[in-house]
Design a protein around this motif. Structure first.
Motif, PDB file in Angstrom:
ATOM      1  N   GLU A  73       0.805  -1.113  -0.192  1.00  0.00           N
ATOM      2  CA  GLU A  73       0.051   0.011   0.067  1.00  0.00           C
ATOM      3  C   GLU A  73       1.040   1.096   0.090  1.00  0.00           C
ATOM      4  OE1 GLU A  73      -0.498   1.504   3.328  1.00  0.00           O
ATOM      5  OE2 GLU A  73      -1.481   3.156   2.700  1.00  0.00           O
ATOM      6  N   ALA A  74       2.072   1.228   0.717  1.00  0.00           N
ATOM      7  CA  ALA A  74       2.854   2.653   0.623  1.00  0.00           C
ATOM      8  C   ALA A  74       3.371   2.621  -0.516  1.00  0.00           C
ATOM      9  CB  ALA A  74       3.952   2.075   1.763  1.00  0.00           C
ATOM     10  N   ALA A  75       3.983   1.524  -1.236  1.00  0.00           N
ATOM     11  CA  ALA A  75       4.522   1.770  -2.539  1.00  0.00           C
ATOM     12  C   ALA A  75       3.547   2.307  -3.484  1.00  0.00           C
ATOM     13  CB  ALA A  75       5.165   0.446  -3.075  1.00  0.00           C
ATOM     14  N   ILE A  76       2.313   1.745  -3.480  1.00  0.00           N
ATOM     15  CA  ILE A  76       1.199   2.106  -4.558  1.00  0.00           C
ATOM     16  C   ILE A  76       0.863   3.530  -4.258  1.00  0.00           C
ATOM     17  CG2 ILE A  76      -0.990   1.751  -5.266  1.00  0.00           C
ATOM     18  CD1 ILE A  76       0.530  -0.232  -6.451  1.00  0.00           C
ATOM     19  N   GLY A  77       0.732   4.121  -2.751  1.00  0.00           N
ATOM     20  CA  GLY A  77       0.093   5.230  -2.456  1.00  0.00           C
ATOM     21  C   GLY A  77       1.214   6.163  -2.721  1.00  0.00           C
ATOM     22  N   LEU A  78       2.405   6.090  -2.709  1.00  0.00           N
ATOM     23  CA  LEU A  78       3.291   7.393  -2.962  1.00  0.00           C
ATOM     24  C   LEU A  78       3.392   7.244  -4.553  1.00  0.00           C
ATOM     25  CD1 LEU A  78       5.758   6.588  -0.194  1.00  0.00           C
ATOM     26  CD2 LEU A  78       4.589   8.727  -0.740  1.00  0.00           C
ATOM     27  N   ALA A  79       3.198   6.167  -5.215  1.00  0.00           N
ATOM     28  CA  ALA A  79       3.402   6.407  -6.702  1.00  0.00           C
ATOM     29  C   ALA A  79       2.212   7.054  -7.284  1.00  0.00           C
ATOM     30  CB  ALA A  79       3.254   4.862  -7.222  1.00  0.00           C
ATOM     31  N   ILE A  80       1.013   6.734  -6.589  1.00  0.00           N
ATOM     32  CA  ILE A  80      -0.125   7.777  -6.930  1.00  0.00           C
ATOM     33  C   ILE A  80       0.100   9.299  -6.553  1.00  0.00           C
ATOM     34  CG2 ILE A  80      -2.614   8.234  -6.471  1.00  0.00           C
ATOM     35  CD1 ILE A  80      -2.997   5.305  -6.126  1.00  0.00           C
ATOM     36  N   ILE A  81       0.664   9.434  -5.337  1.00  0.00           N
ATOM     37  CA  ILE A  81       0.854  10.870  -4.950  1.00  0.00           C
ATOM     38  C   ILE A  81       1.927  11.486  -5.837  1.00  0.00           C
ATOM     39  CG2 ILE A  81       1.753  12.206  -3.239  1.00  0.00           C
ATOM     40  CD1 ILE A  81       0.732  10.509  -1.092  1.00  0.00           C
ATOM     41  N   ILE A  82       3.019  10.782  -6.285  1.00  0.00           N
ATOM     42  CA  ILE A  82       3.744  11.436  -6.975  1.00  0.00           C
ATOM     43  C   ILE A  82       3.307  11.680  -8.660  1.00  0.00           C
ATOM     44  CG2 ILE A  82       6.069  10.899  -8.354  1.00  0.00           C
ATOM     45  CD1 ILE A  82       7.074   9.597  -5.722  1.00  0.00           C
ATOM     46  N   ALA A  83       2.347  10.856  -9.072  1.00  0.00           N
ATOM     47  CA  ALA A  83       1.802  10.830 -10.244  1.00  0.00           C
ATOM     48  C   ALA A  83       0.851  12.235 -10.150  1.00  0.00           C
ATOM     49  CB  ALA A  83       1.056   9.863 -10.709  1.00  0.00           C
ATOM     50  N   LEU A  84       0.139  12.288  -9.089  1.00  0.00           N
ATOM     51  CA  LEU A  84      -0.761  13.423  -8.984  1.00  0.00           C
ATOM     52  C   LEU A  84       0.069  14.749  -8.965  1.00  0.00           C
ATOM     53  CD1 LEU A  84      -3.326  12.792  -6.010  1.00  0.00           C
ATOM     54  CD2 LEU A  84      -3.847  13.767  -8.456  1.00  0.00           C
ATOM     55  N   PHE A  85       1.233  14.719  -8.197  1.00  0.00           N
ATOM     56  CA  PHE A  85       1.995  15.916  -8.190  1.00  0.00           C
ATOM     57  C   PHE A  85       2.570  16.347  -9.460  1.00  0.00           C
ATOM     58  CE2 PHE A  85       6.146  17.963  -7.413  1.00  0.00           C
ATOM     59  CZ  PHE A  85       5.672  19.048  -6.965  1.00  0.00           C
ATOM     60  N   ARG A  86       2.829  15.255 -10.242  1.00  0.00           N
ATOM     61  CA  ARG A  86       3.323  15.851 -11.603  1.00  0.00           C
ATOM     62  C   ARG A  86       2.450  16.371 -12.569  1.00  0.00           C
ATOM     63  NH1 ARG A  86       5.723  10.584 -13.746  1.00  0.00           N
ATOM     64  NH2 ARG A  86       7.356  11.385 -11.908  1.00  0.00           N
ATOM     65  N   ASN A  87       1.074  15.931 -12.179  1.00  0.00           N
ATOM     66  CA  ASN A  87      -0.029  16.415 -12.970  1.00  0.00           C
ATOM     67  C   ASN A  87      -0.513  17.699 -12.434  1.00  0.00           C
ATOM     68  OD1 ASN A  87      -0.248  14.460 -14.885  1.00  0.00           O
ATOM     69  ND2 ASN A  87      -1.670  13.103 -13.553  1.00  0.00           N
ATOM     70  N   LYS A  88      -0.623  17.896 -11.385  1.00  0.00           N
ATOM     71  CA  LYS A  88      -1.201  19.065 -10.649  1.00  0.00           C
ATOM     72  C   LYS A  88      -0.380  20.024  -9.966  1.00  0.00           C
ATOM     73  CE  LYS A  88      -5.277  19.195  -9.910  1.00  0.00           C
ATOM     74  NZ  LYS A  88      -6.380  19.920 -10.551  1.00  0.00           N
ATOM     75  N   LEU A  89       0.957  19.580  -9.775  1.00  0.00           N
ATOM     76  CA  LEU A  89       1.882  20.391  -9.080  1.00  0.00           C
ATOM     77  C   LEU A  89       1.419  20.609  -7.695  1.00  0.00           C
ATOM     78  CD1 LEU A  89       3.243  22.634 -11.803  1.00  0.00           C
ATOM     79  CD2 LEU A  89       4.291  20.321 -10.800  1.00  0.00           C
ATOM     80  N   THR A  90       0.643  19.905  -7.224  1.00  0.00           N
ATOM     81  CA  THR A  90       0.328  20.130  -5.747  1.00  0.00           C
ATOM     82  C   THR A  90      -0.033  18.595  -4.925  1.00  0.00           C
ATOM     83  OG1 THR A  90      -1.144  21.195  -4.254  1.00  0.00           O
ATOM     84  CG2 THR A  90      -2.081  20.444  -6.077  1.00  0.00           C
ATOM     85  N   VAL A  91       0.149  18.851  -3.575  1.00  0.00           N
ATOM     86  CA  VAL A  91      -0.470  17.461  -2.891  1.00  0.00           C
ATOM     87  C   VAL A  91      -1.342  17.820  -1.805  1.00  0.00           C
ATOM     88  CG1 VAL A  91       1.623  15.869  -3.279  1.00  0.00           C
ATOM     89  CG2 VAL A  91       1.760  17.646  -1.398  1.00  0.00           C
TER      90      VAL A  91
END
Lengths: 101, 162
Positions: A73-91
């Motif tokens: 879950e940690a690996a997938i969650g952080l991948a999602i957060i990084i992908a989101l950050f790349r698209n929206k430039l915010t977390v």
């Protein structure tokens, strides 16, 4: 075992409630993630407590499984957060509303 | 108040205080470091409960793996040059109401239940028993977990590199 079982259960409940508060009041996705890890830890603590006080080690096997799932879950969650950050430039969770229209 | 009690209170205090700071600290990197102390405290509680194998796995997986991953996440999602690594809190009042209700419910459940307790002798090493169970009764679950981890890692890599 001189310490009553309730002490461990209340410690675990307090840890879980800290996690709930973190999820509810923080707006940074990574802090929310850390709070989820806190809640997973408190669930593990409860399982180990019952396993120890019942003299049965199946609870420890279960905790081992929970830890493996938590790692996935940690690996997938952080991948999602990084992908989101790349698209929206915010977390910031309030600004991530790409599912609304 | 024996030494055992004192160690329990020490670990419990470390766990809860650092968990509190994880949630309330405004600096994400500081939160991650307080999370480290929380994991250490929980590992100490595991040792007190006689779960030596799980305590070591807790240190390896959480402190060595998940926490490092979280720090990577912090570094990758915040521009280090600007100081915008801080975030605020919202909805404190509804959160405290929910928390109060939940605390009451769970506290009542813990204190009013007559827990079944087996008086156990001194704790024995658990690693051999756990290993035997993992390759006998729980072999299928163990293999499935391996496949789950593999799928999760492949998925994470393919999601993060695009």
């Amino acid at each position: 075992m001189q310490i009553p079982i309730e002490y461990y259960l209340i410690l675990s409940a307090a840890l879980f409630m800290t996690g709930i508060v973190g999820v509810l009041i923080r707006r940074n996705a990574i802090i929310v993630f850390m709070s989820i890890e806190l809640m997973l830890n408190s669930a593990n603590l409860t399982l180990i407590t019952f396993s120890s006080y019942l003299g049965n080690s199946i609870g420890q096997i279960f905790v081992f499984f929970v830890m493996a799932v938590a790692a996935a879950e940690a690996a997938i969650g952080l991948a999602i957060i990084i992908a989101l950050f790349r698209n929206k430039l915010t977390v910031n969770l309030d600004e991530i509303n790409i599912f609304k229209w | 108040m024996t030494v055992y009690d004192i160690i329990f209170y020490l670990f419990a205090a470390v766990t809860l205080i650092s968990a509190f700071f994880v949630v309330t600290n405004r600096n994400i990197v500081h939160s991650a470091f307080f999370l480290l102390f929380t994991f250490f405290g929980v590992a100490g509680i595991y040792v007190m409960l006689g779960a030596d194998f799980i305590a070591i796995v807790q240190l390896i997986v959480y402190v060595g793996g998940i926490l490092i991953l979280l720090l990577f996440g912090v570094m990758l999602t915040n521009k280090i040059v600007n100081v915008e690594i801080k975030t605020g809190t919202i909805h404190a009042l509804p959160a405290s109401i929910v928390l109060g209700l939940f605390a009451g419910a769970i506290g009542a459940a813990v204190l009013n239940t007559n827990w079944k307790i087996v008086e156990s002798p001194d704790p024995v090493p658990t690693t051999a028993a756990i290993g035997r169970m993992l390759i006998n009764e729980y072999a299928l679950v163990f293999e499935l977990l391996g496949i789950l981890l593999l799928i999760a890692l492949i998925g994470a890599a393919s999601m993060a590199r695009r």
